[in-house]
Design a protein around this motif. Sequence first.
Motif, PDB file in Angstrom:
ATOM      1  N   UNK A 131       0.862  -1.183   0.000  1.00  0.00           N
ATOM      2  CA  UNK A 131       0.000   0.000   0.000  1.00  0.00           C
ATOM      3  C   UNK A 131       0.897   1.231   0.000  1.00  0.00           C
ATOM      4  N   UNK A 132       0.711   2.103  -0.979  1.00  0.00           N
ATOM      5  CA  UNK A 132       1.360   3.412  -0.990  1.00  0.00           C
ATOM      6  C   UNK A 132       0.320   4.394  -0.465  1.00  0.00           C
ATOM      7  N   UNK A 133       0.622   5.029   0.654  1.00  0.00           N
ATOM      8  CA  UNK A 133      -0.359   5.853   1.347  1.00  0.00           C
ATOM      9  C   UNK A 133       0.266   7.188   1.720  1.00  0.00           C
ATOM     10  N   UNK A 134      -0.394   8.290   1.328  1.00  0.00           N
ATOM     11  CA  UNK A 134       0.156   9.619   1.590  1.00  0.00           C
ATOM     12  C   UNK A 134       0.231   9.908   3.082  1.00  0.00           C
ATOM     13  N   UNK A 135       1.187  10.762   3.440  1.00  0.00           N
ATOM     14  CA  UNK A 135       1.437  11.056   4.850  1.00  0.00           C
ATOM     15  C   UNK A 135       0.311  11.841   5.505  1.00  0.00           C
ATOM     16  N   UNK A 136      -0.494  12.570   4.725  1.00  0.00           N
ATOM     17  CA  UNK A 136      -1.527  13.428   5.311  1.00  0.00           C
ATOM     18  C   UNK A 136      -2.871  12.731   5.464  1.00  0.00           C
ATOM     19  N   UNK A 137      -2.928  11.424   5.232  1.00  0.00           N
ATOM     20  CA  UNK A 137      -4.195  10.694   5.326  1.00  0.00           C
ATOM     21  C   UNK A 137      -4.484  10.244   6.751  1.00  0.00           C
ATOM     22  N   UNK A 138      -5.688  10.526   7.213  1.00  0.00           N
ATOM     23  CA  UNK A 138      -6.200   9.997   8.474  1.00  0.00           C
ATOM     24  C   UNK A 138      -7.104   8.827   8.093  1.00  0.00           C
ATOM     25  N   UNK A 139      -6.745   7.644   8.543  1.00  0.00           N
ATOM     26  CA  UNK A 139      -7.462   6.453   8.082  1.00  0.00           C
ATOM     27  C   UNK A 139      -8.185   5.772   9.233  1.00  0.00           C
ATOM     28  N   UNK A 157      -6.276  -5.383 -10.468  1.00  0.00           N
ATOM     29  CA  UNK A 157      -4.819  -5.320 -10.341  1.00  0.00           C
ATOM     30  C   UNK A 157      -4.339  -4.248  -9.400  1.00  0.00           C
ATOM     31  N   UNK A 158      -5.197  -3.268  -9.121  1.00  0.00           N
ATOM     32  CA  UNK A 158      -4.812  -2.143  -8.264  1.00  0.00           C
ATOM     33  C   UNK A 158      -6.072  -1.598  -7.614  1.00  0.00           C
ATOM     34  N   UNK A 159      -5.945  -1.143  -6.380  1.00  0.00           N
ATOM     35  CA  UNK A 159      -7.067  -0.570  -5.650  1.00  0.00           C
ATOM     36  C   UNK A 159      -6.689   0.829  -5.178  1.00  0.00           C
ATOM     37  N   UNK A 160      -7.622   1.759  -5.324  1.00  0.00           N
ATOM     38  CA  UNK A 160      -7.410   3.122  -4.849  1.00  0.00           C
ATOM     39  C   UNK A 160      -8.605   3.530  -3.997  1.00  0.00           C
ATOM     40  N   UNK A 161      -8.607   4.764  -3.497  1.00  0.00           N
ATOM     41  CA  UNK A 161      -9.698   5.217  -2.625  1.00  0.00           C
ATOM     42  C   UNK A 161      -9.908   6.715  -2.785  1.00  0.00           C
ATOM     43  N   UNK A 162     -11.176   7.131  -2.730  1.00  0.00           N
ATOM     44  CA  UNK A 162     -11.482   8.558  -2.673  1.00  0.00           C
ATOM     45  C   UNK A 162     -11.214   9.059  -1.256  1.00  0.00           C
ATOM     46  N   UNK A 163     -11.210  10.360  -1.075  1.00  0.00           N
ATOM     47  CA  UNK A 163     -10.964  10.933   0.249  1.00  0.00           C
ATOM     48  C   UNK A 163     -11.643  12.288   0.339  1.00  0.00           C
ATOM     49  N   UNK A 164     -11.827  12.746   1.579  1.00  0.00           N
ATOM     50  CA  UNK A 164     -12.392  14.063   1.817  1.00  0.00           C
ATOM     51  C   UNK A 164     -11.323  14.950   2.447  1.00  0.00           C
ATOM     52  N   UNK A 165     -11.591  16.254   2.502  1.00  0.00           N
ATOM     53  CA  UNK A 165     -10.630  17.199   3.052  1.00  0.00           C
ATOM     54  C   UNK A 165     -10.948  17.558   4.491  1.00  0.00           C
ATOM     55  N   UNK A 166      -9.892  17.776   5.271  1.00  0.00           N
ATOM     56  CA  UNK A 166     -10.018  18.192   6.671  1.00  0.00           C
ATOM     57  C   UNK A 166      -9.229  19.479   6.843  1.00  0.00           C
ATOM     58  N   UNK A 167      -9.920  20.593   7.027  1.00  0.00           N
ATOM     59  CA  UNK A 167      -9.250  21.878   7.214  1.00  0.00           C
ATOM     60  C   UNK A 167      -8.648  21.947   8.612  1.00  0.00           C
ATOM     61  N   UNK A 168      -7.383  22.350   8.703  1.00  0.00           N
ATOM     62  CA  UNK A 168      -6.733  22.530   9.997  1.00  0.00           C
ATOM     63  C   UNK A 168      -6.972  23.958  10.457  1.00  0.00           C
ATOM     64  N   UNK A 247     -13.921   2.667   1.306  1.00  0.00           N
ATOM     65  CA  UNK A 247     -13.382   3.362   2.473  1.00  0.00           C
ATOM     66  C   UNK A 247     -13.094   4.802   2.052  1.00  0.00           C
ATOM     67  N   UNK A 248     -13.210   5.728   2.989  1.00  0.00           N
ATOM     68  CA  UNK A 248     -13.003   7.148   2.676  1.00  0.00           C
ATOM     69  C   UNK A 248     -12.053   7.752   3.718  1.00  0.00           C
ATOM     70  N   UNK A 249     -10.760   7.785   3.422  1.00  0.00           N
ATOM     71  CA  UNK A 249      -9.831   8.471   4.331  1.00  0.00           C
ATOM     72  C   UNK A 249     -10.087   9.977   4.340  1.00  0.00           C
ATOM     73  N   UNK A 250      -9.458  10.639   5.291  1.00  0.00           N
ATOM     74  CA  UNK A 250      -9.565  12.092   5.419  1.00  0.00           C
ATOM     75  C   UNK A 250      -8.172  12.684   5.226  1.00  0.00           C
ATOM     76  N   UNK A 251      -8.041  13.647   4.319  1.00  0.00           N
ATOM     77  CA  UNK A 251      -6.745  14.256   4.017  1.00  0.00           C
ATOM     78  C   UNK A 251      -6.651  15.638   4.661  1.00  0.00           C
TER      79      UNK A 251
END
Length: 374
Positions: A131-139, A157-168, A247-251
């Motif tokens: 799994x290649x996963x970005x550092x800013x993802x809250x899973x 052959x490959x799986x990806x995921x949509x995500x939503x935004x989290x404003x800091x 699944x929907x991670x939060x970025x």
Amino acid sequence: MTGPAYAVALVTGLGLIQGLIGWIAAVRFAARPTPLPARFPPVTILKPLCGDEPLLEEALSSCCCQTYPAFQIVFGIQDKADPALAIVQRLRARFPGCDIAVVVDDTAHGPNRKVANLINMLPSARHDVLVISDSDLHITPNYLQRLVAALEVPGTGLVTAVYVGLATGGGWAARLGATHISHCFLPGVLLARTMGRQDCLGSTVMLQRQTLDLIGGLPPLLNRLAEDNVLGQRVRRLGLTVGLADVVPVATVPEVSFGSLWQHEMRWARTIRGLVPVSYAVSAVQYPLFWAMMSFVLSAGSVWSVALFACTWMFRAVSARGVDHALRRKLGRPASVAPYWLLPLRDTLSVAETVMSYWSNEVVWRGHKMTAKG
């Protein structure tokens, strides 16, 4: 200028229709069944890091809390002075039972520094499901389960995921960025899926090591800014599909100023424009509040244009709320409330970015300049 005003009003209507279909796509996605995987192969999560950022430790710690039988996390850093290294060391102390490896290697294999970091990290991956996963993802704790279940679908052959935004914080720049991800990007991706597109989203990528080897590994991605797109295309050339996980991670959206937000989103805009220049220009239709405002201007503030603008603003607010409501069970945390009063500015900014993306090919990623060639 009644004719042009009516023409722009028609574009507004097209944008409203697209927004409605995107909202429906989000509701249908949220309603999909969520089967468990039939088996639980060990997984290695590759987390390339570059500097500190708001909520980084929270995001990385969510990776350590997976309810999955066997998984390894490989953190990759290219500078031994990188402040992210101290955060990783704290995580090791907080989660002594978590299998964590750290790779510090400044070898620059090519211009794409994320891919170079991944190349340095890959030899430390002990498992064959990657799994290649970005550092800013809250899973969520079931992140790996959902990815593995999607990868089990025959022909995938490959799986990806949509995500939503989290404003800091409460800044308007971060809120503008978060609502663009959650209420434009995400419904747009789901709409594209219903039309047959199988885009690979680089924030989450799961595939077998064997599949990665068959497409030539990571080195062919080094000279490409849109490495996720190239990765997905190469997998599809093998006759395999790019699946979308349930699944929907939060970025994290950390921008504190308009300048930083503009630079970040211009990188996205020029990258997409480099891939699909014609369809990206047409995609400006999806920002109806901008076109409603143009109709108001061209009609010299006629009553019907005021009503159109008000109705369009109301629809954008309701559809954003509808998307948040549909996805609330998948997020594992409260959704960021859409900044309804900023929506006209959001649509105007998006159209401006679309136009300016054709002005230059240069983008800036983490302080490094690259050329948007796809």
